[in-house]
Write a protein that holds these residues in place. Structure first.
Motif, short mmCIF file in Angstrom:
data_model
loop_
_atom_site.label_atom_id
_atom_site.label_comp_id
_atom_site.label_asym_id
_atom_site.label_seq_id
_atom_site.Cartn_x
_atom_site.Cartn_y
_atom_site.Cartn_z
N PHE A 20 0.81 -1.22 0.00
CA PHE A 20 0.00 0.00 0.00
C PHE A 20 0.85 1.27 0.00
O PHE A 20 0.54 2.23 -0.70
N ALA A 21 1.91 1.26 0.78
CA ALA A 21 2.76 2.46 0.90
C ALA A 21 4.08 2.31 0.16
O ALA A 21 5.01 3.08 0.41
N VAL A 25 3.58 -1.12 -7.71
CA VAL A 25 3.41 -2.00 -6.55
C VAL A 25 2.33 -1.43 -5.63
O VAL A 25 1.46 -2.16 -5.14
N ALA A 26 2.37 -0.13 -5.40
CA ALA A 26 1.37 0.51 -4.55
C ALA A 26 -0.04 0.32 -5.11
O ALA A 26 -1.01 0.16 -4.34
N SER A 27 -0.16 0.30 -6.43
CA SER A 27 -1.49 0.11 -7.02
C SER A 27 -2.07 -1.25 -6.64
O SER A 27 -3.29 -1.40 -6.49
N ALA A 28 -1.20 -2.26 -6.47
CA ALA A 28 -1.68 -3.57 -6.02
C ALA A 28 -2.20 -3.48 -4.58
O ALA A 28 -3.21 -4.11 -4.24
N LEU A 80 -1.55 3.81 -10.53
CA LEU A 80 -1.86 4.07 -9.13
C LEU A 80 -3.12 4.94 -9.04
O LEU A 80 -4.00 4.70 -8.19
N GLN A 81 -3.23 5.92 -9.90
CA GLN A 81 -4.41 6.79 -9.91
C GLN A 81 -5.67 5.97 -10.17
O GLN A 81 -6.70 6.15 -9.52
N THR A 136 -10.63 3.63 -8.14
CA THR A 136 -11.49 2.45 -7.94
C THR A 136 -11.86 2.33 -6.47
O THR A 136 -13.02 2.05 -6.12
N CYS A 137 -10.89 2.54 -5.60
CA CYS A 137 -11.16 2.48 -4.16
C CYS A 137 -12.15 3.57 -3.76
O CYS A 137 -13.08 3.33 -2.98
#
Length: 228
Positions: free
Chosen positions: A122-123, A129-132, A168-169, A174-175
């Motif tokens: 996440f961070a 990777v952060a997008s996952a 990532l955007q 989506t979130c």
């Protein structure tokens, strides 16, 4: 990631089969989305259905580094068989969007290390990777929100989504949409953030499809919920 292909099914034979399924037109379309394969995914799934689950063969297919072979590997692997560090390495090696997406959705989400990986990714400073991590967070927002700081997630989205790199955007957006759809108490704020940031507002959407622009997406899915 290493293994030995099961007797009777050679990696070389499967690579030749995948090469024979290559369609230049499909490759042209896929390359516009950052993918480097030209295999029709329905035909790829048919190959996977024939092979059934074969973990060792999946390991060897992944090790080829070929995108179509890796997609096939993700369809025939045993998701719970991977260790945490193995999945972390696989994700960092999965640079094409489709392999990344299938790895997260078909494998990581079914693995017992999913939550630990969500927190680690996440961070992560690597936006891919952060997008996952955000994709796994969206899953929790919908299915297991207990313990999540939903207002805190909205704070991060509000502050960082506008300037985030594309993948990532997209994951953050989506979130945002899932928070607005699944959490009525946060819906107005989610919509407000989407309207103010205007991320994906002008994204081309085919007739009959839901726009990824969060306010439109939220409104449509809530409407469907009320209809049902």
């Amino acid at each position: 990631m290493a293994g030995t292909a099961l007797t009777g099914t050679s990696v070389a034979g499967l690579m030749a089969e995948l090469a024979a399924l290559e369609d230049p037109r499909a490759r042209e379309v896929n390359e516009k989305h950052g993918d480097d394969h030209g295999v029709n995914l329905s035909k790829l799934r048919a190959v996977a259905k024939r092979l059934k689950t074969q973990q060792e063969l999946a390991l060897e297919l992944w090790d080829t580094g070929d995108t179509a072979a890796r997609l096939l590997a993700l369809l025939i692997c045993r998701p719970k068989a991977f260790g945490r560090d193995e999945l972390d390495g696989m994700l960092r090696a999965a640079r094409t969007p489709k392999v990344h997406d299938w790895l997260v959705n078909y494998v990581v989400k079914k693995n017992p290390n999913a939550e630990e990986l969500r927190l680690a990714w996440f961070a992560d400073p690597d936006p891919v990777v952060a997008s996952a991590g955000w994709a796994l967070t969206s899953e929790r927002v919908v299915k297991q929100p207990e313990g999540l700081d939903i207002p805190g997630l909205l704070d991060v989205i509000e502050a960082e989504m506008k300037g985030a790199p594309d993948r990532l955007q997209w994951a953050m957006n989506t979130c945002l949409a899932h928070i607005g759809i699944a959490h009525a108490g946060q819906r107005d704020r989610a919509v407000s953030i989407g309207e103010r940031l205007e991320v994906l507002k002008d994204y081309p959407t085919s007739p009959g499809c839901t726009s990824p622009f969060a306010p439109s997406w939220i409104a449509e899915m809530v409407r469907r919920q009320h209809e049902n």
